[in-house]
Scaffold this motif. Structure first.
Motif, PDB file in Angstrom:
ATOM      1  N   UNK A  25      28.028  47.985  30.494  1.00  0.00           N
ATOM      2  CA  UNK A  25      28.827  47.126  29.588  1.00  0.00           C
ATOM      3  C   UNK A  25      29.783  48.218  28.645  1.00  0.00           C
ATOM      4  N   UNK A  26      30.147  49.273  29.680  1.00  0.00           N
ATOM      5  CA  UNK A  26      30.859  50.483  29.142  1.00  0.00           C
ATOM      6  C   UNK A  26      32.190  51.149  29.893  1.00  0.00           C
ATOM      7  N   UNK A  27      31.767  51.792  30.090  1.00  0.00           N
ATOM      8  CA  UNK A  27      33.363  53.064  31.051  1.00  0.00           C
ATOM      9  C   UNK A  27      33.370  51.975  32.546  1.00  0.00           C
ATOM     10  N   UNK A  28      32.372  50.844  32.982  1.00  0.00           N
ATOM     11  CA  UNK A  28      32.702  50.065  33.850  1.00  0.00           C
ATOM     12  C   UNK A  28      35.064  48.562  33.427  1.00  0.00           C
ATOM     13  N   UNK A  29      34.678  48.468  32.052  1.00  0.00           N
ATOM     14  CA  UNK A  29      35.733  47.633  31.530  1.00  0.00           C
ATOM     15  C   UNK A  29      37.431  48.461  32.129  1.00  0.00           C
ATOM     16  N   UNK A  30      36.854  49.981  31.377  1.00  0.00           N
ATOM     17  CA  UNK A  30      37.564  51.026  31.661  1.00  0.00           C
ATOM     18  C   UNK A  30      38.424  51.398  32.725  1.00  0.00           C
ATOM     19  N   UNK A  31      37.248  51.169  33.760  1.00  0.00           N
ATOM     20  CA  UNK A  31      37.884  51.944  34.869  1.00  0.00           C
ATOM     21  C   UNK A  31      38.037  50.455  36.211  1.00  0.00           C
ATOM     22  N   UNK A  32      37.605  49.485  35.723  1.00  0.00           N
ATOM     23  CA  UNK A  32      37.447  48.429  35.848  1.00  0.00           C
ATOM     24  C   UNK A  32      39.230  47.620  35.448  1.00  0.00           C
ATOM     25  N   UNK A  33      40.119  47.542  34.380  1.00  0.00           N
ATOM     26  CA  UNK A  33      41.359  47.728  33.632  1.00  0.00           C
ATOM     27  C   UNK A  33      42.206  48.183  34.548  1.00  0.00           C
ATOM     28  N   UNK A  34      42.082  49.211  34.765  1.00  0.00           N
ATOM     29  CA  UNK A  34      43.035  50.075  35.689  1.00  0.00           C
ATOM     30  C   UNK A  34      43.491  49.596  37.123  1.00  0.00           C
ATOM     31  N   UNK A  35      42.103  49.266  38.033  1.00  0.00           N
ATOM     32  CA  UNK A  35      42.076  48.529  39.320  1.00  0.00           C
ATOM     33  C   UNK A  35      43.023  47.243  38.924  1.00  0.00           C
ATOM     34  N   UNK A  36      42.022  46.433  37.727  1.00  0.00           N
ATOM     35  CA  UNK A  36      43.076  44.939  38.091  1.00  0.00           C
ATOM     36  C   UNK A  36      44.190  44.879  37.557  1.00  0.00           C
ATOM     37  N   UNK A  37      44.550  45.751  37.025  1.00  0.00           N
ATOM     38  CA  UNK A  37      45.899  45.554  36.679  1.00  0.00           C
ATOM     39  C   UNK A  37      47.333  46.171  37.015  1.00  0.00           C
ATOM     40  N   UNK A  38      46.573  47.666  38.057  1.00  0.00           N
ATOM     41  CA  UNK A  38      47.522  48.142  38.555  1.00  0.00           C
ATOM     42  C   UNK A  38      47.647  48.319  40.423  1.00  0.00           C
ATOM     43  N   UNK A  39      46.242  48.088  40.539  1.00  0.00           N
ATOM     44  CA  UNK A  39      45.918  48.388  42.207  1.00  0.00           C
ATOM     45  C   UNK A  39      46.325  46.718  42.806  1.00  0.00           C
TER      46      UNK A  39
END
Length: 288
Positions: free
Chosen positions: A221-235
């Motif tokens: 409920x912390x770091x996961x959201x930041x890396x997920x945001x990168x993945x769904x927007x740019x991956x």
């Protein structure tokens, strides 16, 4: 940043979410909204410190309030529903319903501009879902009961909320990842008063439960959201959505290592199904 690298970064969230069920159970009996408030205060503060250190605070003032509202509703809604579902229904059955979200991401992403749902994506999602279902139910399970219908309903809403949030995040792809810190803090700000209004305050009762709660705030409920945001927007959102089926597999392995679950043939078969489903989806993505 390349599409492949962004997808790999996004998958880090899946690794962190493998700890979500274990830490949620470990945080009991803290009620859902209070758990939301504590965890998002930690996760948001973590992101705000990172944003300040990287010189990104100025960017936050340029983001539309609509983006902040969207992100806050997504994070608040998913976790309030998830924590509630696991408190109101057996974890296996509720978890199975909640883990419809990777399949829904793959299917919904076909509606995005520039994306196309191929047969391999659908086949991979179905095969991987079969593996996820086998893990979560343990090949059997206690069966569905009417008394748990509220929890099952919340789990279904949970799956719809996170899949919709993840896919629609592509529509606000210009918002920097640092904006997730504001989403988290706003979610915490909404959770605190709602908790005091509707729940009985029950803090984590010992060091182990506090460790589980803080661990939730730092990771799933912390770091996961930041890396997920990168993945769904740019991956590759379709590959990322299907590969998310690894979460229940990894979660089960964590439970085995913790001595809570026992290795079985159903675990091995599920691993084959999940791996095969991911390979089918990967082949479909790279073929196009």
């Amino acid at each position: 940043m390349t599409r492949t690298r962004a997808t790999a970064i996004g998958f880090v969230a899946v690794l962190l979410w493998a700890l979500l069920a274990l830490l949620t159970v470990g945080s009991a009996p803290t009620p859902p909204l209070l758990l939301n408030a504590i965890c998002f205060t930690i996760g948001g503060t973590l992101g705000l410190v990172w944003t300040a250190a990287s010189g990104g605070l100025g960017q936050l003032r340029m983001i539309s309030w609509r983006v902040y509202a969207f992100g806050t509703l997504g994070l608040f809604g998913y976790h309030a529903l998830y924590f509630s579902a696991l408190r109101l229904a057996p974890a296996a059955e509720a978890g199975l319903i909640a883990y419809l979200w990777p399949l829904l991401i793959v299917l919904f992403s076909g509606l995005l501009p520039g994306e196309r749902l191929r047969r391999g994506h659908f086949m991979g999602a179905v095969v991987a879902f079969a593996g996820a279902a086998l893990i979560i139910t343990g090949g059997g399970g206690a069966g569905f009961s009417a008394e748990y219908l509220p929890g099952y309903g919340l789990a279904l809403l949970c799956a719809l909320t996170w899949s919709s949030y993840s896919v629609l995040s592509r529509r606000v792809g210009n918002a920097p990842t640092s904006s997730v810190a504001v989403f988290c803090l706003a979610t915490a700000a909404a959770s605190w008063p709602l908790h005091f209004a509707f729940e009985t305050t029950t803090w984590p009762q010992d060091a182990l439960r506090w460790a589980a709660t803080v661990g939730l705030g730092l990771g799933p409920v912390g770091l996961a959201f930041y890396v997920w945001d990168i993945g769904v927007k740019r991956g590759d959102i379709q590959l990322l959505g299907t590969s998310s089926y690894a979460a229940p597999l990894l979660s089960t392995l964590v439970l085995v290592l913790a001595g809570i679950a026992t290795p079985s043939w159903s675990l091995a078969i599920a691993a084959i199904l999940i791996t095969g489903g991911a390979l089918l989806a990967a082949r479909a993505s790279f073929a196009g």
